[in-house]
Write a protein that holds these residues in place. Structure first.
Motif, PDB file in Angstrom:
ATOM      1  N   ASP A   1       0.734-117.093  15.543  1.00  0.00           N
ATOM      2  CA  ASP A   1       1.074-115.804  14.939  1.00  0.00           C
ATOM      3  C   ASP A   1       2.492-115.381  15.332  1.00  0.00           C
ATOM      4  O   ASP A   1       3.231-114.784  14.523  1.00  0.00           O
ATOM      5  CB  ASP A   1       0.074-114.732  15.373  1.00  0.00           C
ATOM      6  CG  ASP A   1      -1.296-114.935  14.738  1.00  0.00           C
ATOM      7  OD1 ASP A   1      -1.379-115.678  13.742  1.00  0.00           O
ATOM      8  OD2 ASP A   1      -2.278-114.357  15.248  1.00  0.00           O
ATOM      9  N   LYS A   2       2.905-115.666  16.576  1.00  0.00           N
ATOM     10  CA  LYS A   2       4.268-115.348  17.009  1.00  0.00           C
ATOM     11  C   LYS A   2       5.290-116.106  16.165  1.00  0.00           C
ATOM     12  O   LYS A   2       6.284-115.543  15.681  1.00  0.00           O
ATOM     13  CB  LYS A   2       4.445-115.718  18.484  1.00  0.00           C
ATOM     14  CG  LYS A   2       3.800-114.778  19.489  1.00  0.00           C
ATOM     15  CD  LYS A   2       4.031-115.293  20.900  1.00  0.00           C
ATOM     16  CE  LYS A   2       3.407-114.351  21.923  1.00  0.00           C
ATOM     17  NZ  LYS A   2       4.105-113.069  22.016  1.00  0.00           N
TER      18      LYS A   2
ATOM     19  N   TYR B   1       7.364-112.072  23.519  1.00  0.00           N
ATOM     20  CA  TYR B   1       6.675-111.600  24.717  1.00  0.00           C
ATOM     21  C   TYR B   1       5.585-110.566  24.426  1.00  0.00           C
ATOM     22  O   TYR B   1       5.012-109.977  25.337  1.00  0.00           O
ATOM     23  CB  TYR B   1       7.688-111.009  25.702  1.00  0.00           C
ATOM     24  CG  TYR B   1       8.549-112.079  26.334  1.00  0.00           C
ATOM     25  CD1 TYR B   1       8.064-112.867  27.389  1.00  0.00           C
ATOM     26  CD2 TYR B   1       9.824-112.334  25.845  1.00  0.00           C
ATOM     27  CE1 TYR B   1       8.838-113.857  27.943  1.00  0.00           C
ATOM     28  CE2 TYR B   1      10.612-113.338  26.399  1.00  0.00           C
ATOM     29  CZ  TYR B   1      10.120-114.097  27.448  1.00  0.00           C
ATOM     30  OH  TYR B   1      10.886-115.091  27.998  1.00  0.00           O
ATOM     31  N   LYS B   2       5.290-110.384  23.128  1.00  0.00           N
ATOM     32  CA  LYS B   2       4.253-109.435  22.751  1.00  0.00           C
ATOM     33  C   LYS B   2       2.880-110.003  23.115  1.00  0.00           C
ATOM     34  O   LYS B   2       2.630-111.194  22.990  1.00  0.00           O
ATOM     35  CB  LYS B   2       4.320-109.152  21.252  1.00  0.00           C
ATOM     36  CG  LYS B   2       3.292-108.142  20.775  1.00  0.00           C
ATOM     37  CD  LYS B   2       3.546-107.759  19.319  1.00  0.00           C
ATOM     38  CE  LYS B   2       3.433-108.962  18.399  1.00  0.00           C
ATOM     39  NZ  LYS B   2       3.585-108.592  16.981  1.00  0.00           N
TER      40      LYS B   2
ATOM     41  N   ALA C   1       9.173-115.210   9.579  1.00  0.00           N
ATOM     42  CA  ALA C   1       9.312-114.209   8.529  1.00  0.00           C
ATOM     43  C   ALA C   1      10.544-113.333   8.770  1.00  0.00           C
ATOM     44  O   ALA C   1      11.289-112.998   7.834  1.00  0.00           O
ATOM     45  CB  ALA C   1       8.053-113.348   8.463  1.00  0.00           C
ATOM     46  N   TYR C   2      10.774-112.980  10.045  1.00  0.00           N
ATOM     47  CA  TYR C   2      11.911-112.120  10.374  1.00  0.00           C
ATOM     48  C   TYR C   2      13.246-112.840  10.109  1.00  0.00           C
ATOM     49  O   TYR C   2      14.169-112.279   9.515  1.00  0.00           O
ATOM     50  CB  TYR C   2      11.810-111.689  11.826  1.00  0.00           C
ATOM     51  CG  TYR C   2      12.964-110.816  12.279  1.00  0.00           C
ATOM     52  CD1 TYR C   2      13.117-109.514  11.798  1.00  0.00           C
ATOM     53  CD2 TYR C   2      13.913-111.305  13.192  1.00  0.00           C
ATOM     54  CE1 TYR C   2      14.168-108.718  12.219  1.00  0.00           C
ATOM     55  CE2 TYR C   2      14.974-110.513  13.600  1.00  0.00           C
ATOM     56  CZ  TYR C   2      15.091-109.220  13.117  1.00  0.00           C
ATOM     57  OH  TYR C   2      16.146-108.447  13.519  1.00  0.00           O
TER      58      TYR C   2
ATOM     59  N   THR D   1      17.128-109.294  20.312  1.00  0.00           N
ATOM     60  CA  THR D   1      16.203-108.467  21.084  1.00  0.00           C
ATOM     61  C   THR D   1      14.854-108.347  20.372  1.00  0.00           C
ATOM     62  O   THR D   1      13.787-108.400  20.997  1.00  0.00           O
ATOM     63  CB  THR D   1      16.797-107.071  21.316  1.00  0.00           C
ATOM     64  OG1 THR D   1      18.038-107.196  22.031  1.00  0.00           O
ATOM     65  CG2 THR D   1      15.839-106.209  22.129  1.00  0.00           C
ATOM     66  N   HIS D   2      14.916-108.196  19.054  1.00  0.00           N
ATOM     67  CA  HIS D   2      13.688-108.083  18.273  1.00  0.00           C
ATOM     68  C   HIS D   2      12.870-109.379  18.341  1.00  0.00           C
ATOM     69  O   HIS D   2      11.633-109.352  18.502  1.00  0.00           O
ATOM     70  CB  HIS D   2      14.017-107.750  16.821  1.00  0.00           C
ATOM     71  CG  HIS D   2      12.800-107.545  15.973  1.00  0.00           C
ATOM     72  ND1 HIS D   2      11.971-106.463  16.119  1.00  0.00           N
ATOM     73  CD2 HIS D   2      12.262-108.314  14.974  1.00  0.00           C
ATOM     74  CE1 HIS D   2      10.981-106.553  15.251  1.00  0.00           C
ATOM     75  NE2 HIS D   2      11.148-107.678  14.544  1.00  0.00           N
ATOM     76  N   ILE D   3      13.570-110.511  18.226  1.00  0.00           N
ATOM     77  CA  ILE D   3      12.883-111.808  18.320  1.00  0.00           C
ATOM     78  C   ILE D   3      12.247-111.977  19.698  1.00  0.00           C
ATOM     79  O   ILE D   3      11.125-112.451  19.837  1.00  0.00           O
ATOM     80  CB  ILE D   3      13.876-112.957  18.032  1.00  0.00           C
ATOM     81  CG1 ILE D   3      14.300-112.915  16.563  1.00  0.00           C
ATOM     82  CG2 ILE D   3      13.247-114.306  18.370  1.00  0.00           C
ATOM     83  CD1 ILE D   3      15.383-113.921  16.214  1.00  0.00           C
TER      84      ILE D   3
END
Length: 251
Positions: free
Chosen positions: A201-202, A233-234, A208-209, A226-228
């Protein structure tokens, strides 16, 4: 806690002076009559066929037993049809109930099962044969207790029953081990699937991003990186990423 098959056979053989090797043999109804007689001493055992081999003889024995239940107002139903099929589970459950009832109402004292049966199986020859069959086992059990084995309530277990019980015990132990291994493997597979889905899923979200940035012609910036990184790390509820370790697993 209900007695096991081995414990019940030991008790029945000792109390009723028989040499049963299987709990299914109780399906003739004879020993049930003897057990009740050991409590009330009023069962007409001369009518009971202890060597019963035919169904009509089983029926006769259970009629005697039912008469005892009626006389002493024992409410528990006798599943005659199921017991006469001599199936293990039905006879085990009913004999466990019989043992519980006996523990509650047995008045104590000696019970001479052979003498109570009279001419049917009470001759000196019959009594001597039963004692001869049970003597070696009693000696073996006594020796086992002396060597530290846990004593049972009624140690006189028939030799064949002892061997069958040991085989059954080994089988049950093996099945328990297999069940535990199967459960562990199932848990490992479930954990592996969670980890796979977690990281997949990551990657899909990062893909997609990045695809969106390329489509819009956006140049990578610090905010994009930073977003990636935040995606990488989510975490999710119920899942904890495996911790890093320096230990190397060897096989």
């Amino acid at each position: 806690m209900a007695e096991s098959r081995t414990e019940l056979l030991a008790w029945v053989n000792d109390l009723c002076q028989v040499s049963y090797t299987k709990i299914e043999q109780c399906g003739t109804g004879a020993v049930h009559c003897a057990i009740m007689d050991s409590i009330y001493r009023d069962v007409p055992l001369a009518k009971v066929k202890f060597a019963a081999k035919q169904e009509y003889e089983y029926v006769n024995n259970f009629k005697v037993l039912q008469a005892v239940f009626d006389k002493h107002k024992i409410d528990n139903a006798i599943p005659v049809e199921r017991l006469m099929k001599c199936k293990f589970q039905d006879n085990l459950e009913f004999m466990q109930w019989m043992k519980k009832y006996w523990d509650q109402y047995f008045p104590g004292g000696a019970y001479d099962a052979l003498a109570r049966r009279g001419a049917q199986a009470g001759s000196k020859a019959a009594a001597a044969a039963v004692r001869a069959n049970m003597a070696p086992l009693k000696k073996a059990v006594s020796s086992g207790v002396a060597n530290g084995a846990a004593p049972g309530r009624n140690p006189a277990i028939a030799p064949a029953a002892f061997g069958a019980a040991k085989s059954s015990s080994d089988h049950v132990k093996k099945m328990d081990e297999i069940t535990i291994q199967n459960t562990e493997l199932k848990n490992m597979v479930e954990q592996a699937e969670k980890e796979r889905n977690f990281y997949f899923d990551k990657l899909r979200e990062i893909e997609a991003y990045v695809g969106e940035m390329l489509t819009n012609g956006t140049n990578p910036t610090t905010d994009s990186l930073t977003h990636i990184q935040s995606i990488m790390y989510k975490t999710e509820d119920g899942f904890v990423p495996p911790s890093d370790t320096d230990e190397t697993e060897t096989f």
